[in-house]
Design a protein around this motif. Structure first.
Motif, PDB file in Angstrom:
ATOM      1  N   LEU A  71      23.250   7.537  41.423  1.00  0.00           N
ATOM      2  CA  LEU A  71      23.279   6.370  40.547  1.00  0.00           C
ATOM      3  C   LEU A  71      24.686   6.120  40.020  1.00  0.00           C
ATOM      4  CD1 LEU A  71      20.086   7.264  38.480  1.00  0.00           C
ATOM      5  CD2 LEU A  71      20.216   5.710  40.432  1.00  0.00           C
ATOM      6  N   GLY A  72      25.005   4.842  39.836  1.00  0.00           N
ATOM      7  CA  GLY A  72      26.278   4.479  39.241  1.00  0.00           C
ATOM      8  C   GLY A  72      27.357   4.134  40.240  1.00  0.00           C
ATOM      9  N   GLU A  85      32.167   0.549  46.298  1.00  0.00           N
ATOM     10  CA  GLU A  85      32.686  -0.787  46.025  1.00  0.00           C
ATOM     11  C   GLU A  85      32.254  -1.318  44.662  1.00  0.00           C
ATOM     12  OE1 GLU A  85      31.207  -3.496  48.959  1.00  0.00           O
ATOM     13  OE2 GLU A  85      29.112  -3.261  48.341  1.00  0.00           O
ATOM     14  N   GLU A  86      31.389  -0.583  43.988  1.00  0.00           N
ATOM     15  CA  GLU A  86      30.905  -1.020  42.687  1.00  0.00           C
ATOM     16  C   GLU A  86      30.460   0.203  41.901  1.00  0.00           C
ATOM     17  OE1 GLU A  86      27.473  -4.056  40.843  1.00  0.00           O
ATOM     18  OE2 GLU A  86      27.464  -3.477  42.964  1.00  0.00           O
ATOM     19  N   THR A  87      30.796   0.244  40.622  1.00  0.00           N
ATOM     20  CA  THR A  87      30.367   1.348  39.763  1.00  0.00           C
ATOM     21  C   THR A  87      29.760   0.790  38.484  1.00  0.00           C
ATOM     22  OG1 THR A  87      32.545   1.533  38.720  1.00  0.00           O
ATOM     23  CG2 THR A  87      32.117   2.938  40.655  1.00  0.00           C
ATOM     24  N   GLY A  88      29.023   1.644  37.797  1.00  0.00           N
ATOM     25  CA  GLY A  88      28.414   1.255  36.532  1.00  0.00           C
ATOM     26  C   GLY A  88      28.007   2.487  35.751  1.00  0.00           C
ATOM     27  N   ASP A  89      27.973   2.360  34.445  1.00  0.00           N
ATOM     28  CA  ASP A  89      27.597   3.484  33.581  1.00  0.00           C
ATOM     29  C   ASP A  89      26.088   3.705  33.638  1.00  0.00           C
ATOM     30  OD1 ASP A  89      30.224   3.863  32.781  1.00  0.00           O
ATOM     31  OD2 ASP A  89      30.031   2.447  31.104  1.00  0.00           O
ATOM     32  N   VAL A  90      25.687   4.937  33.894  1.00  0.00           N
ATOM     33  CA  VAL A  90      24.270   5.277  34.017  1.00  0.00           C
ATOM     34  C   VAL A  90      23.720   5.616  32.630  1.00  0.00           C
ATOM     35  CG1 VAL A  90      22.598   6.839  35.091  1.00  0.00           C
ATOM     36  CG2 VAL A  90      24.665   6.149  36.337  1.00  0.00           C
ATOM     37  N   PRO A  91      22.622   4.990  32.243  1.00  0.00           N
ATOM     38  CA  PRO A  91      22.035   5.302  30.935  1.00  0.00           C
ATOM     39  C   PRO A  91      21.428   6.699  30.928  1.00  0.00           C
ATOM     40  CG  PRO A  91      20.569   3.877  32.177  1.00  0.00           C
ATOM     41  CD  PRO A  91      21.836   3.979  32.973  1.00  0.00           C
ATOM     42  N   LEU A 189      30.541  11.170  47.412  1.00  0.00           N
ATOM     43  CA  LEU A 189      31.554  10.157  47.139  1.00  0.00           C
ATOM     44  C   LEU A 189      32.103  10.244  45.720  1.00  0.00           C
ATOM     45  CD1 LEU A 189      29.894   7.075  48.890  1.00  0.00           C
ATOM     46  CD2 LEU A 189      31.667   8.600  49.775  1.00  0.00           C
ATOM     47  N   GLY A 190      31.591  11.187  44.938  1.00  0.00           N
ATOM     48  CA  GLY A 190      32.041  11.349  43.564  1.00  0.00           C
ATOM     49  C   GLY A 190      30.988  12.057  42.738  1.00  0.00           C
ATOM     50  N   GLU A 191      31.258  12.181  41.451  1.00  0.00           N
ATOM     51  CA  GLU A 191      30.336  12.843  40.524  1.00  0.00           C
ATOM     52  C   GLU A 191      29.424  11.790  39.912  1.00  0.00           C
ATOM     53  OE1 GLU A 191      30.204  16.248  39.591  1.00  0.00           O
ATOM     54  OE2 GLU A 191      31.491  16.597  41.329  1.00  0.00           O
ATOM     55  N   PHE A 192      28.303  11.537  40.554  1.00  0.00           N
ATOM     56  CA  PHE A 192      27.370  10.511  40.083  1.00  0.00           C
ATOM     57  C   PHE A 192      26.001  11.134  39.833  1.00  0.00           C
ATOM     58  CE2 PHE A 192      30.350   8.343  43.024  1.00  0.00           C
ATOM     59  CZ  PHE A 192      30.988   7.526  42.087  1.00  0.00           C
ATOM     60  N   PRO A 193      25.365  10.793  38.701  1.00  0.00           N
ATOM     61  CA  PRO A 193      24.015  11.320  38.427  1.00  0.00           C
ATOM     62  C   PRO A 193      23.088  11.069  39.614  1.00  0.00           C
ATOM     63  CG  PRO A 193      24.859  10.134  36.529  1.00  0.00           C
ATOM     64  CD  PRO A 193      25.824   9.883  37.641  1.00  0.00           C
ATOM     65  N   GLY A 216      18.907  -0.691  40.882  1.00  0.00           N
ATOM     66  CA  GLY A 216      18.797  -2.014  40.272  1.00  0.00           C
ATOM     67  C   GLY A 216      17.827  -2.034  39.110  1.00  0.00           C
ATOM     68  N   ALA A 217      16.718  -1.301  39.228  1.00  0.00           N
ATOM     69  CA  ALA A 217      15.741  -1.256  38.141  1.00  0.00           C
ATOM     70  C   ALA A 217      16.308  -0.552  36.913  1.00  0.00           C
ATOM     71  CB  ALA A 217      14.473  -0.548  38.616  1.00  0.00           C
ATOM     72  N   LEU A 218      17.281   0.337  37.130  1.00  0.00           N
ATOM     73  CA  LEU A 218      17.936   1.021  36.016  1.00  0.00           C
ATOM     74  C   LEU A 218      19.184   0.283  35.545  1.00  0.00           C
ATOM     75  CD1 LEU A 218      17.621   4.690  37.328  1.00  0.00           C
ATOM     76  CD2 LEU A 218      16.461   3.728  35.323  1.00  0.00           C
ATOM     77  N   GLY A 219      19.510  -0.813  36.212  1.00  0.00           N
ATOM     78  CA  GLY A 219      20.646  -1.630  35.813  1.00  0.00           C
ATOM     79  C   GLY A 219      21.987  -1.129  36.296  1.00  0.00           C
ATOM     80  N   VAL A 220      21.985  -0.315  37.364  1.00  0.00           N
ATOM     81  CA  VAL A 220      23.244   0.227  37.871  1.00  0.00           C
ATOM     82  C   VAL A 220      23.241   0.169  39.398  1.00  0.00           C
ATOM     83  CG1 VAL A 220      23.592   1.781  35.923  1.00  0.00           C
ATOM     84  CG2 VAL A 220      22.320   2.588  37.933  1.00  0.00           C
ATOM     85  N   PRO A 221      24.419   0.128  40.027  1.00  0.00           N
ATOM     86  CA  PRO A 221      24.467   0.261  41.491  1.00  0.00           C
ATOM     87  C   PRO A 221      24.051   1.672  41.885  1.00  0.00           C
ATOM     88  CG  PRO A 221      26.679   0.322  40.578  1.00  0.00           C
ATOM     89  CD  PRO A 221      25.764  -0.021  39.433  1.00  0.00           C
ATOM     90  N   ALA A 222      23.613   1.841  43.116  1.00  0.00           N
ATOM     91  CA  ALA A 222      23.174   3.159  43.579  1.00  0.00           C
ATOM     92  C   ALA A 222      23.310   3.229  45.089  1.00  0.00           C
ATOM     93  CB  ALA A 222      21.731   3.425  43.161  1.00  0.00           C
ATOM     94  N   HIS A 223      23.354   4.453  45.599  1.00  0.00           N
ATOM     95  CA  HIS A 223      23.360   4.657  47.038  1.00  0.00           C
ATOM     96  C   HIS A 223      22.629   5.954  47.359  1.00  0.00           C
ATOM     97  CE1 HIS A 223      26.853   7.152  45.874  1.00  0.00           C
ATOM     98  NE2 HIS A 223      26.605   7.853  46.978  1.00  0.00           N
ATOM     99  N   LEU A 224      22.322   6.126  48.633  1.00  0.00           N
ATOM    100  CA  LEU A 224      21.628   7.313  49.096  1.00  0.00           C
ATOM    101  C   LEU A 224      22.664   8.383  49.416  1.00  0.00           C
ATOM    102  CD1 LEU A 224      18.649   8.087  49.644  1.00  0.00           C
ATOM    103  CD2 LEU A 224      19.013   7.445  52.027  1.00  0.00           C
ATOM    104  N   GLY A 225      22.707   9.421  48.568  1.00  0.00           N
ATOM    105  CA  GLY A 225      23.700  10.466  48.751  1.00  0.00           C
ATOM    106  C   GLY A 225      23.349  11.458  49.839  1.00  0.00           C
TER     107      GLY A 225
END
Length: 313
Positions: A71-72, A85-91, A189-193, A216-225
């Protein structure tokens, strides 16, 4: 000839595995029953020689996965190929709330496939267009997600478990491969929750799209790690052959590979099915018809008669 479940390694395409199987088995007649992405590992089912005739009836098999959803951070491919290409703060994430969220994604639904996929529109592969800098209008497809179980929330992919009990595919408390199965994931790709999820889905479901949609449901970009396919139909990863053993892998006969009830026919019913007729029979739903153990046809029954889907001489 056999149907063989192979444990696909990281960074090989499904076509790479098919080519290796062709060389190992000494035949050009090898196909697979469902693509597995290069950055995913696990069960890839191969049909060899005459078994290729049953591929079409195995493509709809349900599948189980272990998925690491980061997430994020969003990527064009929706997986760890990158770049970010996009990041966001994870709640802050509460396990009970995340499980409830995952539950909302189960059942029949419309899912938009990834742009980097093998789907064709007007003769163009989506991934080819995407890699050229374009995008296709990919309509949502009807899929079914059976279950999604949260196995844990971790500060990163690197911090998440990679060793699992092969009996139920839950994390073990040790990296000892004598008691568990350890998987290799793509470089993070980084330190993401990261959510570790055990999924059971119907045919055509993209776990990369699920990762995007959960983010998207959590309001953040995400990918399959990371992604491991642990089951396809009746084939479990713990029984899959490795690439080095392809030349001697026994597999199972094509008839046993079909996950449908079996009708043992007499000579008359078998003859009528091979002639394209609809013999009377009380069966309902899809069945395999055999005669003295040999495959005769795949049929659909309506409770009164059998309709041929495909028959063999």
């Amino acid at each position: 000839m056999p149907v063989i479940a192979v444990d696909k390694p990281l960074n090989l395409t499904s076509h790479d595995v098919v080519n290796r199987a062709r060389r190992a088995r000494g035949t050009k007649r090898v196909g697979h029953t469902g693509t597995l992405d290069p950055l995913a590992t696990g069960v890839l089912v191969l049909c060899v020689d005459d078994s290729t005739k049953v591929v079409q009836f195995m493509e709809a098999d349900s599948k189980d996965y272990l998925a690491w959803i980061s997430l994020g951070a969003g990527t064009p491919t929706l997986d760890a190929e990158g770049p970010v290409e996009e990041t966001g703060d994870v709640p802050p994430l509460n396990p009970a709330q995340v499980q409830t969220l995952l539950q909302s994604f189960t059942g029949p639904q419309a899912q938009v496939p990834p742009q980097y996929s093998a789907i064709q529109v007007d003769g163009q592969r989506a991934y080819a267009v995407a890699r050229a800098g374009g995008a296709l209008d990919l309509p949502a497809r009807n899929v079914v997600i059976h279950t999604l179980d949260l196995l844990g929330i971790f500060p990163s992919v690197e911090a998440a478990p990679r060793t699992f009990d092969p009996q139920n595919w839950t994390p073990t408390n040790t990296g000892d491969t004598d008691t568990g199965r350890t998987f290799t994931l793509p470089p993070a790709l980084g330190e993401f929750p990261t959510l570790l999820v055990r999924a059971s889905v119907g045919s055509g479901t993209y776990l990369r799209s699920l990762a995007r949609d959960v983010g998207g449901a959590l309001g953040v970009p995400a990918h399959l790690g990371g992604l491991v396919r642990t089951r396809v139909g009746r084939y479990d990863l713990r029984d899959a052959a490795n690439l080095d053993g392809l030349h001697e892998a026994a597999g199972i006969p094509d008839l046993a590979a079909l996950d449908f009830p079996v009708i043992e026919a007499d000579d008359r019913v078998a003859r009528e099915l091979r002639q394209g007729k609809r013999p009377a029979h009380p069966a309902r739903g899809r069945h395999v018809v055999t005669l003295k153990g040999d495959l005769v046809a795949v049929v659909d029954g309506n409770g009164e008669a059998l309709k041929v889907v495909r028959a063999w001489a």
